[in-house]
Design an enzyme around this catalytic site. Sequence first.
Site, PDB file in Angstrom:
ATOM      1  N   ASN A   8      -9.614 -12.684  28.282  1.00 57.22           N
ATOM      2  CA  ASN A   8     -10.202 -11.906  27.195  1.00 57.22           C
ATOM      3  C   ASN A   8     -11.714 -12.038  27.347  1.00 57.22           C
ATOM      4  OD1 ASN A   8     -11.111 -10.738  24.837  1.00 57.22           O
ATOM      5  ND2 ASN A   8      -9.812 -11.948  23.478  1.00 57.22           N
ATOM      6  N   ARG A  18      -7.119  -8.286  28.298  1.00 57.39           N
ATOM      7  CA  ARG A  18      -7.243  -7.581  27.029  1.00 57.39           C
ATOM      8  C   ARG A  18      -8.323  -6.513  27.176  1.00 57.39           C
ATOM      9  NH1 ARG A  18     -10.660  -9.001  21.733  1.00 57.39           N
ATOM     10  NH2 ARG A  18      -9.729  -7.492  20.303  1.00 57.39           N
ATOM     11  N   HIS A  49      -6.373  -4.296  17.092  1.00 58.96           N
ATOM     12  CA  HIS A  49      -5.500  -5.469  16.882  1.00 58.96           C
ATOM     13  C   HIS A  49      -4.040  -5.141  17.228  1.00 58.96           C
ATOM     14  CE1 HIS A  49      -8.543  -6.900  13.595  1.00 58.96           C
ATOM     15  NE2 HIS A  49      -8.870  -7.401  14.773  1.00 58.96           N
ATOM     16  N   HIS A  69      -3.221  -8.276   9.323  1.00 58.19           N
ATOM     17  CA  HIS A  69      -3.942  -9.138  10.259  1.00 58.19           C
ATOM     18  C   HIS A  69      -5.295  -9.439   9.626  1.00 58.19           C
ATOM     19  CE1 HIS A  69      -5.261 -10.433  14.412  1.00 58.19           C
ATOM     20  NE2 HIS A  69      -6.432 -10.257  13.812  1.00 58.19           N
ATOM     21  N   ARG A  84     -17.896  -6.707   8.176  1.00 58.28           N
ATOM     22  CA  ARG A  84     -17.809  -5.241   8.177  1.00 58.28           C
ATOM     23  C   ARG A  84     -17.431  -4.731   6.792  1.00 58.28           C
ATOM     24  NH1 ARG A  84     -13.970  -5.749  13.108  1.00 58.28           N
ATOM     25  NH2 ARG A  84     -15.405  -5.977  14.870  1.00 58.28           N
ATOM     26  N   ARG A 117     -12.738 -20.121   3.521  1.00 54.70           N
ATOM     27  CA  ARG A 117     -12.665 -21.478   2.987  1.00 54.70           C
ATOM     28  C   ARG A 117     -13.908 -21.796   2.156  1.00 54.70           C
ATOM     29  NH1 ARG A 117     -11.661 -23.886   8.879  1.00 54.70           N
ATOM     30  NH2 ARG A 117     -13.339 -22.360   9.139  1.00 54.70           N
ATOM     31  N   GLU A 133      -1.576 -13.325  20.367  1.00 56.21           N
ATOM     32  CA  GLU A 133      -1.978 -12.187  21.180  1.00 56.21           C
ATOM     33  C   GLU A 133      -1.932 -12.510  22.669  1.00 56.21           C
ATOM     34  OE1 GLU A 133      -5.258  -9.699  19.070  1.00 56.21           O
ATOM     35  OE2 GLU A 133      -5.437 -11.742  18.269  1.00 56.21           O
TER      36      GLU A 133
END
Length: 403
Positions: free
Chosen positions: A10, A94, A183, A211, A244, A287, A387
């Site tokens: 990746n 990927r 995704h 996701h 985003r 978190r 993935e």
Amino acid sequence: MTATRVLVLNSGSSSLKYQLLDMRDSSRLAAGLVERIGEQTSRLKHTPLASGGDAREADGPIADHDAALKAVAQELSRDGLGLDSPDLAAIGHRVVHGGMFFTEPTVIDDAVIAEIERLIPVAPLHNPANLTGIRTARALRPDLPQVAVFDTAFHTTMPESAARYAIDPRIADRHRIRRYGFHGTSHAYVSRATAALLGRAPEDVNVIVLHLGNGASASAVRGGRCVDTSMGLTPLEGLVMGTRSGDLDPAVIFHLARVGGMSMDEIDTLLNKRSGLFGLCGDNDMREIRRRIDEGDEAAALAFDIYVHRLKKYIGAYYAVLGTVDAVAFTAGVGENAAPVREAAVAGLEGLGLAVDPERNAVRGDRPRIVSPDSARVAVAVVPTDEELEIATQTYALVGKNT
């Protein structure tokens, strides 16, 4: 002897993630990350999983992806797992954007590379980096099958009614403007794993997959096929994400340019890197946001409420798209670990058969599990995504029989 190993790569703009898997039992033999490629402070972290040894780290300048992959190959060789091993069946890459041309994993040749290049205008941040990894790996092992697995491929089953934007189709087609989704390897893996968790075949199950990581997307999966997804031409559309904005009135862009005097690059940076949770409260780590909420921070509380509101809207919308839903599956960093997000996302949706059991929802683990009450009409599940395994599985299915 049949080769059974697949190396998954990746490639990011300044990073290279990798895993080596044995497809006889889907076990991981090694994994690692090279980060800050091109800087003096580059770092390689390699974990020899097959031997159970300690992770090894190396700091120092790594000039480019070619040097990064050579360093990875050296680390693998130290464990007897080198790229020259006859047990290596293929390298799976990927690739973020495959457009409408690539609907399944594809053996890479010059024509495939040319098409991935043509898609750079709709994936300027991702496809160039993916191509760099492909070219580097092909140069090191030109004799080995290299397979591209596309994030967009799983979503190519969307009907035109879901994939088309309501603009002049001649203009849309000329500029490849449509909803592609991303995704996809995660949505494919999780939708199948959710069906298995329910003890049913994928073709018999309708699943809403959520996701939720720093990037976040939802999908409606009917009988194993994606029929809608929240991301569009780019990963900017849809859910509120770490940095985003997600869904936005397009006229906001015109307003920022005409009234705010912002350039297109400035607006691009605002919406992709300085919006979402980070733009709302200065943090994109769920978190930390929850910690701030517990301390009475109003900005963090509002950011969380906006995040959940958008998430709940998509659950309801995809429930309507599917007609009947067997499960809602939460995955990725936030989806797997943030119990308050799962609880809040389905709160008030009892009429749709959705609920979580507080005790089950609070349990953490790395295995797929149901967190809804036994009496719930729709299962709410936590399904850790994988993935890399999905890329390896698709790669080996394509080339394994010929090795």
